[in-house]
Write an enzyme that holds these catalytic residues in place. Structure first.
Site, PDB file in Angstrom:
ATOM      1  N   GLN A 109       0.838  -1.202   0.000  1.00 36.23           N
ATOM      2  CA  GLN A 109       0.000   0.000   0.000  1.00 36.23           C
ATOM      3  C   GLN A 109       0.874   1.254   0.000  1.00 36.23           C
ATOM      4  O   GLN A 109       1.659   1.477   0.927  1.00 36.23           O
ATOM      5  CB  GLN A 109      -0.950   0.021   1.212  1.00 36.23           C
ATOM      6  CG  GLN A 109      -2.043   1.081   1.020  1.00 36.23           C
ATOM      7  CD  GLN A 109      -2.926   1.301   2.226  1.00 36.23           C
ATOM      8  OE1 GLN A 109      -2.436   1.423   3.341  1.00 36.23           O
ATOM      9  NE2 GLN A 109      -4.230   1.409   2.019  1.00 36.23           N
ATOM     10  N   TYR A 187      -5.763  11.153   3.585  1.00 34.24           N
ATOM     11  CA  TYR A 187      -4.351  11.404   3.283  1.00 34.24           C
ATOM     12  C   TYR A 187      -4.246  12.151   1.947  1.00 34.24           C
ATOM     13  O   TYR A 187      -5.246  12.639   1.412  1.00 34.24           O
ATOM     14  CB  TYR A 187      -3.567  10.085   3.318  1.00 34.24           C
ATOM     15  CG  TYR A 187      -3.596   9.453   4.691  1.00 34.24           C
ATOM     16  CD1 TYR A 187      -3.095  10.144   5.802  1.00 34.24           C
ATOM     17  CD2 TYR A 187      -4.146   8.188   4.906  1.00 34.24           C
ATOM     18  CE1 TYR A 187      -3.136   9.585   7.076  1.00 34.24           C
ATOM     19  CE2 TYR A 187      -4.183   7.618   6.173  1.00 34.24           C
ATOM     20  CZ  TYR A 187      -3.679   8.319   7.257  1.00 34.24           C
ATOM     21  OH  TYR A 187      -3.719   7.768   8.514  1.00 34.24           O
ATOM     22  N   ARG A 234      -7.447   2.335  -2.911  1.00 37.71           N
ATOM     23  CA  ARG A 234      -8.363   2.398  -1.770  1.00 37.71           C
ATOM     24  C   ARG A 234      -8.954   3.799  -1.689  1.00 37.71           C
ATOM     25  O   ARG A 234      -8.221   4.792  -1.766  1.00 37.71           O
ATOM     26  CB  ARG A 234      -7.608   2.067  -0.474  1.00 37.71           C
ATOM     27  CG  ARG A 234      -8.564   1.701   0.652  1.00 37.71           C
ATOM     28  CD  ARG A 234      -7.879   1.049   1.832  1.00 37.71           C
ATOM     29  NE  ARG A 234      -8.815   0.131   2.467  1.00 37.71           N
ATOM     30  CZ  ARG A 234      -8.844  -0.127   3.761  1.00 37.71           C
ATOM     31  NH1 ARG A 234      -7.955   0.406   4.580  1.00 37.71           N
ATOM     32  NH2 ARG A 234      -9.736  -0.963   4.258  1.00 37.71           N
ATOM     33  N   GLY A 324      -9.685  -6.508   8.890  1.00 38.35           N
ATOM     34  CA  GLY A 324      -8.525  -5.869   9.489  1.00 38.35           C
ATOM     35  C   GLY A 324      -8.220  -6.377  10.880  1.00 38.35           C
ATOM     36  O   GLY A 324      -7.447  -7.323  11.069  1.00 38.35           O
ATOM     37  N   ARG A 325      -8.866  -5.770  11.893  1.00 41.27           N
ATOM     38  CA  ARG A 325      -8.520  -6.062  13.285  1.00 41.27           C
ATOM     39  C   ARG A 325      -8.578  -7.544  13.645  1.00 41.27           C
ATOM     40  O   ARG A 325      -7.697  -8.025  14.382  1.00 41.27           O
ATOM     41  CB  ARG A 325      -9.394  -5.211  14.211  1.00 41.27           C
ATOM     42  CG  ARG A 325      -8.977  -3.746  14.176  1.00 41.27           C
ATOM     43  CD  ARG A 325     -10.015  -2.820  14.721  1.00 41.27           C
ATOM     44  NE  ARG A 325     -11.126  -2.650  13.778  1.00 41.27           N
ATOM     45  CZ  ARG A 325     -12.068  -1.726  13.891  1.00 41.27           C
ATOM     46  NH1 ARG A 325     -12.051  -0.897  14.927  1.00 41.27           N
ATOM     47  NH2 ARG A 325     -13.035  -1.629  12.997  1.00 41.27           N
TER      48      ARG A 325
HETATM   49  C1  LIG Z   1      -4.383  -0.518  13.927  1.00 45.12           C
HETATM   50  C2  LIG Z   1      -4.961  -0.135  12.600  1.00 45.12           C
HETATM   51  C3  LIG Z   1      -4.119   0.274  11.587  1.00 45.12           C
HETATM   52  C4  LIG Z   1      -4.637   0.613  10.321  1.00 45.12           C
HETATM   53  N1  LIG Z   1      -3.785   0.956   9.308  1.00 45.12           N
HETATM   54  C5  LIG Z   1      -4.262   1.208   8.067  1.00 45.12           C
HETATM   55  C6  LIG Z   1      -3.374   1.441   6.979  1.00 45.12           C
HETATM   56  O1  LIG Z   1      -2.153   1.393   7.105  1.00 45.12           O
HETATM   57  N2  LIG Z   1      -3.934   1.696   5.762  1.00 45.12           N
HETATM   58  C7  LIG Z   1      -5.300   1.726   5.565  1.00 45.12           C
HETATM   59  O2  LIG Z   1      -5.745   1.974   4.457  1.00 45.12           O
HETATM   60  N3  LIG Z   1      -6.149   1.466   6.588  1.00 45.12           N
HETATM   61  C8  LIG Z   1      -5.661   1.193   7.809  1.00 45.12           C
HETATM   62  N4  LIG Z   1      -6.526   0.849   8.822  1.00 45.12           N
HETATM   63  C9  LIG Z   1      -7.963   0.629   8.508  1.00 45.12           C
HETATM   64  C10 LIG Z   1      -8.193  -0.858   8.217  1.00 45.12           C
HETATM   65  O3  LIG Z   1      -7.561  -1.234   7.003  1.00 45.12           O
HETATM   66  C11 LIG Z   1      -9.693  -1.191   8.117  1.00 45.12           C
HETATM   67  O4  LIG Z   1     -10.278  -0.359   7.145  1.00 45.12           O
HETATM   68  C12 LIG Z   1     -10.418  -0.993   9.436  1.00 45.12           C
HETATM   69  O5  LIG Z   1      -9.688  -1.555  10.517  1.00 45.12           O
HETATM   70  C13 LIG Z   1     -11.826  -1.621   9.393  1.00 45.12           C
HETATM   71  O6  LIG Z   1     -11.761  -3.009   9.181  1.00 45.12           O
HETATM   72  P1  LIG Z   1     -11.959  -4.051  10.425  1.00 45.12           P
HETATM   73  O7  LIG Z   1     -13.211  -3.631  11.127  1.00 45.12           O
HETATM   74  O8  LIG Z   1     -12.071  -5.393   9.770  1.00 45.12           O
HETATM   75  O9  LIG Z   1     -10.769  -3.902  11.306  1.00 45.12           O
HETATM   76  C14 LIG Z   1      -6.031   0.551  10.092  1.00 45.12           C
HETATM   77  C15 LIG Z   1      -6.875   0.154  11.138  1.00 45.12           C
HETATM   78  C16 LIG Z   1      -6.359  -0.182  12.373  1.00 45.12           C
HETATM   79  C17 LIG Z   1      -7.290  -0.649  13.456  1.00 45.12           C
END
Ligand SMILES: Cc1cc2nc3c(=O)[nH]c(=O)nc-3n(C[C@H](O)[C@H](O)[C@H](O)COP(=O)(O)O)c2cc1C
Length: 355
Positions: A109, A187, A234, A324-325
């Site tokens: 990314q 961003y 994205r 993600g999480r």
């Molecule tokens: C700790 C953390 C770091 C994240 N880092 C990024 C990132 O580097 N790039 C991005 O596009 N989204 C980032 N996100 C957003 C996640 O990609 C995702 O959209 C978000 O966590 C929702 O998905 P989930 O509910 O399955 O976690 C981050 C989210 C969390 C919680």
């Protein structure tokens, strides 16, 4: 787009193979969402520990790496990896080699924070479409407040497009299977798309076509560099972090998605934390907005349970889902999805270690 279900999993639609493009076939429809972890080593070089972390999760159809800065002045958080020095490229090669050895596929990314970068990390004033700052405290950076950015000159904008293309070439050299352009989450690219943050009077501002120009030029330069089949983007048509929505922004996103539709990219990925939220200005959930305006592969994301994710693919609301999480909390998430075992819940304390 998807082939028939061939798995006996509890969530069969998550285990449908997906042909993303001529060069990219995925064994299932689950994407590991990009997750910034802040564990890069000195020089913002990826470490062996990061390689182990990603390799454990190689069962995902596709891993999207944590956001990776494309140039030194792009940084806004501590220890986020880069993709602009030979050492960083070598570090990422170690990561991708290990992911491939474990049977996985991985995109990098590509990230520039624009006005929410910080001189604490970069030594210089943040760059932005216009000299309009964000407010509040910088996450993961005790004591830091957002700064007043400097508006980029037209030449600087054009040069920045080339930086994305160079970063994409570097990512391919590092063994990635493709790149995801980070156009989401407030961003730099998102800042160009929005009326609130883009008040330029050159060809990169003023009309919605002009506000979308930077994003499209980045897409075109990156696809020229590495091939459209290896490029995703994205986007957050919902303004959920680091900026605010202005009425009319949704028309810019609809137009951008329509333009992207003619470019044969691998996918468009929803940048959201909670896809259940319905936005009046989008006419519903962000995933539905992407689906409505983009004809290619859509990856839905945002607090989706395995049941919901499975149902969304079954109903054709999305081609793939990103999680993600739960991937942080469960290195073996794919095994749990296959057997139907309940995943461990995510706890923010888990961000302190990389396992
Ligand atoms: C700790 C953390 C770091 C994240 N880092 C990024 C990132 O580097 N790039 C991005 O596009 N989204 C980032 N996100 C957003 C996640 O990609 C995702 O959209 C978000 O966590 C929702 O998905 P989930 O509910 O399955 O976690 C981050 C989210 C969390 C919680």
């Amino acid at each position: 787009m998807t082939t028939t279900n061939n798995s006996a999993s509890s969530y069969p639609y998550l285990f449908q193979p997906v042909v993303l493009s001529e060069t990219l076939a995925l064994p299932n429809s689950v994407v590991m969402a990009p997750l910034t972890r802040c564990f890069a080593g000195p020089g913002l070089v990826p470490t062996e520990q990061m390689a182990d972390y990603y390799a454990k999760r190689a069962g995902a159809g596709l891993i999207v790496s944590e956001a990776t800065i494309i140039s030194p002045e792009a940084q806004g958080y501590p220890n986020t990896p880069g993709i602009y020095t030979p050492e960083q490229i070598a570090g990422w090669k170690m990561v991708t080699d290990k992911v491939h050895a474990h049977g996985g596929r991985m995109f990098n990314q590509l990230w520039h924070l624009g006005r929410v970068a910080h001189s604490h990390y970069t030594g210089s004033q943040p760059l932005a479409p216009s000299a309009i700052g964000w407010h509040g405290r910088v996450p993961r950076s005790p004591g830091l407040e957002y700064e007043q950015p400097r508006a980029m000159s037209t030449d600087e904008v054009r040069h920045m497009v080339e930086r994305y293309a160079q970063a994409a070439k570097n990512a391919m050299q590092a063994g990635f299977d493709g790149v995801e352009i980070h156009g989401a989450n407030g961003y730099l690219i998102d800042q160009f798309l929005r009326q609130q943050t883009n008040q330029r009077d050159d060809e990169y501002g003023g009309s919605l076509e002009n506000r979308a120009r930077f994003a499209l030029e980045v897409v075109d330069a990156v696809t020229a560099a590495v091939g459209a089949d290896r490029v995703g983007i994205r986007l957050s048509p919902n303004a959920h972090v680091h900026l605010e929505h202005t009425p009319g922004d949704e028309e810019t996103f609809a137009w951008l998605l329509h333009e992207l539709g003619s470019r044969d990219m691998a996918y468009v990925h929803e940048g959201a934390f909670d896809d259940h939220i319905e936005y009046d200005y989008l006419g519903g959930r962000p995933s539905a907005f992407l689906r409505q305006h983009y004809p290619g592969h859509v990856i839905a994301c945002g607090s989706l349970t395995p049941e919901e994710a499975n149902r969304m693919i079954q109903a054709g609301q999305s081609d793939l889902v990103a999680i993600g999480r739960p991937f942080i909390a469960n290195p073996d998430l794919m095994d749990k999805l296959r057997t139907g075992e309940t995943p461990e819940p995510f706890d923010p304390e888990m961000l302190k270690t990389l396992v």
